[in-house]
Design a protein around this motif. Structure first.
Motif, PDB file in Angstrom:
ATOM      1  N   VAL A 199       0.843  -1.204   0.000  1.00  0.00           N
ATOM      2  CA  VAL A 199       0.000   0.000   0.000  1.00  0.00           C
ATOM      3  C   VAL A 199       0.874   1.248   0.000  1.00  0.00           C
ATOM      4  O   VAL A 199       0.480   2.305   0.500  1.00  0.00           O
ATOM      5  CB  VAL A 199      -0.966   0.016   1.204  1.00  0.00           C
ATOM      6  N   GLU A 237       2.634   4.625  -0.771  1.00  0.00           N
ATOM      7  CA  GLU A 237       2.210   5.858  -1.432  1.00  0.00           C
ATOM      8  C   GLU A 237       3.387   6.813  -1.570  1.00  0.00           C
ATOM      9  O   GLU A 237       4.311   6.806  -0.751  1.00  0.00           O
ATOM     10  CB  GLU A 237       1.091   6.534  -0.637  1.00  0.00           C
ATOM     11  N   SER A 255       1.954  -1.031  -8.167  1.00  0.00           N
ATOM     12  CA  SER A 255       1.786   0.356  -7.721  1.00  0.00           C
ATOM     13  C   SER A 255       2.866   0.745  -6.717  1.00  0.00           C
ATOM     14  O   SER A 255       3.275   1.911  -6.655  1.00  0.00           O
ATOM     15  CB  SER A 255       0.393   0.562  -7.119  1.00  0.00           C
ATOM     16  N   ASP A 256       3.345  -0.220  -5.918  1.00  0.00           N
ATOM     17  CA  ASP A 256       4.447   0.068  -4.996  1.00  0.00           C
ATOM     18  C   ASP A 256       5.680   0.529  -5.760  1.00  0.00           C
ATOM     19  O   ASP A 256       6.359   1.486  -5.362  1.00  0.00           O
ATOM     20  CB  ASP A 256       4.800  -1.173  -4.170  1.00  0.00           C
TER      21      ASP A 256
END
Length: 232
Positions: free
Chosen positions: A88, A90, A129-130
């Motif tokens: 997760v 960001e 996405s990481d």
């Protein structure tokens, strides 16, 4: 494909997960360490979500231990863990501030990371996405930190430069093999070791050598992308 610049002395490999360095870049790092360059690792997450069926509280420390052993295989003894949550990640102000701090502490001229474009070479597979968020944060931090000349993203679909690692494939394989529990968790049909070697062989085709690590080389401050004083 241009030869990778060689007129630098301090590099920092910053990646999202344990094993991200090992899928290609470790072979170049083995060569650079052998040549007397200083290389350290910074792992943003602990990869605690990376082994299916294993409690993250157990997985994180285990994967940190495996990463330290993996780094040692290519001559790197300095490995730091920022312990941001895995899966997760960001591109947050907090992450960028932490990255700026470590870049300044290590006085890194070269930042090595993994491909952070939306897709992998060939275009068939979307990137994590990481990886995307980590790479964006790394480039922003490098621009702010001062002293960083390049960010080099390994196995980018728009790679521009290569490092001849024909003599360092064995070290790269040994480095990935140290991620024993992670590889075991991928199952008996996993082809990670073969895939990593195929990546190096394909890079060699691009550079005109037996094996090579290819990078997208992004100039930051005082660096060029023209291959000044190239690897030989």
């Amino acid at each position: 494909m241009k030869p990778f610049p060689n007129d630098w002395s301090r590099a920092l490999a910053i990646v999202a997960h344990r094993d991200d360095v090992e899928y290609g870049a470790a072979a170049a790092i083995a060569r650079w360490v052998r040549e007397g360059k200083s290389v350290s690792y910074v792992m943003i997450t602990s990869g605690e979500q990376g082994i299916e069926g294993m409690d993250p509280a157990v997985c994180g420390p285990l994967r940190e231990k495996e990463q330290i052993a993996s780094a040692a295989r290519v001559g790197v003894s300095d490995v730091r863990f920022l312990r941001y949550p895995d899966f997760v990640l960001e591109n947050s102000p907090e992450l960028r501030a932490d990255l700026v701090a470590v870049m300044r502490e290590y006085q890194a001229e070269l930042i090595v990371t993994l491909n952070f474009r939306d897709r992998w070479p060939g275009g068939d597979f979307a990137n994590s996405s990481d990886h995307v968020n980590a790479g964006s944060a790394i480039v922003s931090a490098a621009q702010e930190a001062g002293g960083v000349r390049w960010v080099a993203a390994c196995t980018s679909p728009v790679s521009t430069h290569g490092v001849d690692v024909s003599a360092f494939v064995h070290e790269a394989v040994a480095s990935l093999q140290e991620h024993q529990e992670y590889l075991r968790g991928l199952g008996p049909d996993d082809r990670s070791l073969e895939m990593m070697q195929e990546i190096l062989m394909h890079g060699g085709v691009q550079l005109g050598t037996e094996a090579a690590v290819v990078f997208e080389l992004i100039p930051i401050g005082g660096g060029t992308s023209d291959g000044d004083q190239p690897d030989s």
